[in-house]
Scaffold this motif. Structure first.
Motif, short mmCIF file in Angstrom:
data_model
loop_
_atom_site.label_atom_id
_atom_site.label_comp_id
_atom_site.label_asym_id
_atom_site.label_seq_id
_atom_site.Cartn_x
_atom_site.Cartn_y
_atom_site.Cartn_z
N PHE A 301 -30.40 13.05 20.66
CA PHE A 301 -30.79 13.77 21.87
C PHE A 301 -29.70 14.77 22.28
O PHE A 301 -28.51 14.53 22.06
N ASN A 302 -30.17 15.90 22.84
CA ASN A 302 -29.24 16.90 23.39
C ASN A 302 -28.66 16.42 24.71
O ASN A 302 -27.45 16.53 24.94
N PHE A 303 -29.55 15.90 25.58
CA PHE A 303 -29.12 15.43 26.89
C PHE A 303 -29.90 14.16 27.20
O PHE A 303 -31.07 14.01 26.83
N LYS A 304 -29.24 13.27 27.94
CA LYS A 304 -29.85 11.98 28.26
C LYS A 304 -29.51 11.61 29.69
O LYS A 304 -28.33 11.66 30.11
N ASP A 305 -30.52 11.27 30.48
CA ASP A 305 -30.40 10.79 31.86
C ASP A 305 -29.84 11.86 32.80
O ASP A 305 -30.60 12.46 33.56
N ARG A 306 -28.55 12.13 32.75
CA ARG A 306 -27.92 13.08 33.68
C ARG A 306 -27.02 14.03 32.92
O ARG A 306 -26.44 13.67 31.89
N TYR A 307 -26.91 15.23 33.47
CA TYR A 307 -25.95 16.19 32.92
C TYR A 307 -24.55 15.83 33.41
O TYR A 307 -24.37 15.47 34.58
N SER A 308 -23.59 15.92 32.54
CA SER A 308 -22.23 15.53 32.90
C SER A 308 -21.64 16.50 33.94
O SER A 308 -22.12 17.63 34.10
N GLU A 309 -20.63 16.02 34.62
CA GLU A 309 -20.00 16.85 35.65
C GLU A 309 -19.35 18.10 35.04
O GLU A 309 -19.44 19.19 35.60
N SER A 310 -18.71 17.94 33.89
CA SER A 310 -18.09 19.09 33.25
C SER A 310 -19.14 20.11 32.82
O SER A 310 -18.91 21.32 32.88
N TYR A 311 -20.29 19.61 32.37
CA TYR A 311 -21.36 20.52 31.97
C TYR A 311 -21.89 21.29 33.18
O TYR A 311 -22.15 22.50 33.11
N ARG A 312 -22.06 20.63 34.30
CA ARG A 312 -22.56 21.30 35.50
C ARG A 312 -21.54 22.29 36.05
O ARG A 312 -21.90 23.28 36.69
N ASP A 313 -20.25 22.02 35.82
CA ASP A 313 -19.24 22.98 36.26
C ASP A 313 -19.36 24.29 35.51
O ASP A 313 -19.19 25.37 36.09
N SER A 314 -19.65 24.21 34.22
CA SER A 314 -19.79 25.43 33.43
C SER A 314 -21.21 25.99 33.45
O SER A 314 -21.42 27.12 33.01
N HIS A 315 -22.19 25.22 33.96
CA HIS A 315 -23.58 25.68 34.09
C HIS A 315 -24.05 25.36 35.52
O HIS A 315 -24.67 24.32 35.75
N PRO A 316 -23.73 26.23 36.47
CA PRO A 316 -24.03 25.93 37.88
C PRO A 316 -25.51 25.72 38.17
O PRO A 316 -25.85 25.05 39.14
N SER A 317 -26.39 26.31 37.37
CA SER A 317 -27.83 26.19 37.65
C SER A 317 -28.42 24.88 37.11
O SER A 317 -29.60 24.61 37.34
N ALA A 318 -27.63 24.08 36.41
CA ALA A 318 -28.16 22.84 35.84
C ALA A 318 -28.37 21.80 36.94
O ALA A 318 -27.53 21.64 37.83
N PRO A 319 -29.48 21.06 36.90
CA PRO A 319 -29.70 20.00 37.89
C PRO A 319 -28.86 18.77 37.55
O PRO A 319 -28.15 18.74 36.54
#
Length: 331
Positions: A301-319
Motif C-alpha cells: 500500500f502507498n498509504f494506510k489509515d493516516r498520513y504521517s505528520e511529516s508527510y502533511r508538513d510537506s503536503h499541506p492539502s493532505a487530510p
C-alpha cells in the motif's frame, strides 16, 4: 439710247426681319428662365433648413439655484475622492517599480548559481526532512553567504568566482530582497501546518463502524478502509467510475478472468467512496466513485489509515485520514 434704271430692290429684307424676330424671342426666353431660377433660389433660401451657414449657438441661462446645485455636486465629488488611498497606491506602485528594477539587476547566471547551492543544502538534509528543517537550512545558508561576501569584500578577496559587481548585487538581494530571490529561482516551501486532533470520546466507548454505500462486498475482495494500494494501472480510474465499492471489486475480478494471455490481470482494486473526492499527491483531481484497477506481484500500500505528520508538513492539502478504500482479490 440710254436706259434709265430705277432703284434696286433691297436684298434680304424679309430674312433680316425674320432674324430679328428670332433673336428677340431667344432673349425673352433666356430672361424668363433666369427669372424663374432667381425665384426658385429665393424660395429655397427662405425655406427652413436650407443654406444654413452655421449652427447658431444656444446660450443657456442658469438660475442661481441651479448654479448652486452644480457647485454643491462638484464639492461632493471632490470630497468623495479617497485621497489617502490614492496616495498609498502611488507609493506602492513606486515601491513595486523599484523592486522590479532590483530584481532585473540580478543576472540569470547568478540566480542559477544560487539555486544550485540552495538545492545542494536541501539535499544534504535528506528526503525525510520537514518544512521547519528546510527553512532553517535556508536561513543558515543565507547568513553564511552574507558573512562570506562581507568578509571577502572587506579583505578584497574573490567571492568564489563572482565579480565585484555580482557580489554587490547578491549581497543586496540577500539583505533586502531575500523573498523575491527565492521566488525568482522557483523555490517554494509551504508554511508549516499544525494538525490538532481533539479526542473527546469516552475511553470505553467502542469505535463506530463506517458505513459504505452499496451492496456488501464479497469475501474475496478483502476490502480495507482508508487504504491506498499501489501497482501498475490496468484500468485508469479517472475515466472508470462505479456505483459502489462492490462493483469496483467485481470489475477487477471480471477483468482478470477475461484478460488475454500475457496481458496484465487485475488483482488490486482502489475505490473513492467519499462524495467530496479523494486526495492524492498527483496533479489530478480524483472524484467520487473513481475505480482503479491495478496489478502487482507483491502488493504494497502507498498509504494506510493516516498520513504521517511529516508527510502533511510537506503536503499541506493532505487530510489526516486516507480517504481511499481498496483490496487485493483472491480468486
Amino acid at each position: 439710247m440710254v436706259r434709265v434704271l430705277g432703284p434696286a430692290p433691297a436684298l434680304g429684307g424679309r430674312s433680316a426681319a425674320r432674324w430679328c424676330t428670332y433673336r428677340c424671342v431667344t432673349v425673352a426666353v433666356c430672361l424668363g428662365n433666369l427669372l424663374v431660377v432667381l425665384l426658385v433660389l429665393r424660395s429655397l433660401y427662405n425655406a427652413p433648413g436650407y443654406f444654413a451657414s452655421s449652427p447658431k449657438r444656444v446660450t443657456m441661462k442658469y438660475s442661481a439655484e441651479q448654479i448652486k446645485m452644480v457647485e454643491e455636486s462638484i464639492r461632493i465629488r471632490s470630497a468623495a475622492v479617497p485621497v489617502e488611498l490614492v496616495e498609498s497606491v502611488k507609493k506602492l506602485q513606486k515601491l513595486f517599480a523599484r523592486e522590479y528594477k532590483r530584481r532585473k539587476e540580478l543576472p540569470l547566471e547568478l540566480k542559477q548559481k544560487v539555486s544550485y547551492e540552495i538545492l545542494q543544502r536541501l539535499r544534504d538534509l535528506g528526503e525525510n526532512s520537514n518544512t521547519t528543517e528546510q527553512r532553517g537550512a535556508l536561513d543558515s545558508w543565507r547568513v553564511e553567504k552574507l558573512k562570506y561576501i562581507k568578509g571577502a569584500s572587506a579583505q578584497n578577496l574573490s567571492n568564489s568566482g563572482l565579480s565585484s559587481e555580482e557580489s554587490r548585487m547578491l549581497k543586496h538581494a540577500l539583505e533586502f530582497n531575500w523573498r523575491m530571490l527565492i521566488e525568482d529561482i522557483g523555490l517554494w516551501i509551504p508554511i508549516s501546518v499544525w494538525h490538532t486532533e481533539h479526542n473527546d470520546k469516552p475511553e470505553n466507548e467502542p469505535e463506530e463502524e463506517e458505513i459504505i454505500a452499496g451492496p456488501p462486498l464479497p469475501h474475496e475482495c478483502n476490502a480495507q478502509l482508508h487504504t491506498d494500494y499501489g501497482g501498475a494501472a490496468v484500468r485508469w480510474g479517472l475515466t472508470h467510475h462505479k456505483e459502489s465499492a462492490a462493483d469496483c471489486c467485481q470489475a477487477c475480478i471480471d477483468q482478470a478472468r477475461r484478460a488475454q494471455p500475457g496481458a496484465l490481470k487485475c488483482n488490486i482494486w482502489v475505490y473513492c467512496p467519499s462524495e467530496y473526492g479523494c486526495y492524492s499527491p498527483d496533479k489530478y483531481e480524483h472524484k467520487h466513485q473513481e475505480c482503479w484497477l491495478k496489478q502487482a506481484y507483491h502488493p504494497k500500500f502507498n498509504f494506510k489509515d493516516r498520513y504521517s505528520e511529516s508527510y502533511r508538513d510537506s503536503h499541506p492539502s493532505a487530510p489526516v485520514v486516507v480517504p481511499w478504500m481498496s483490496g487485493v482479490i483472491t480468486v
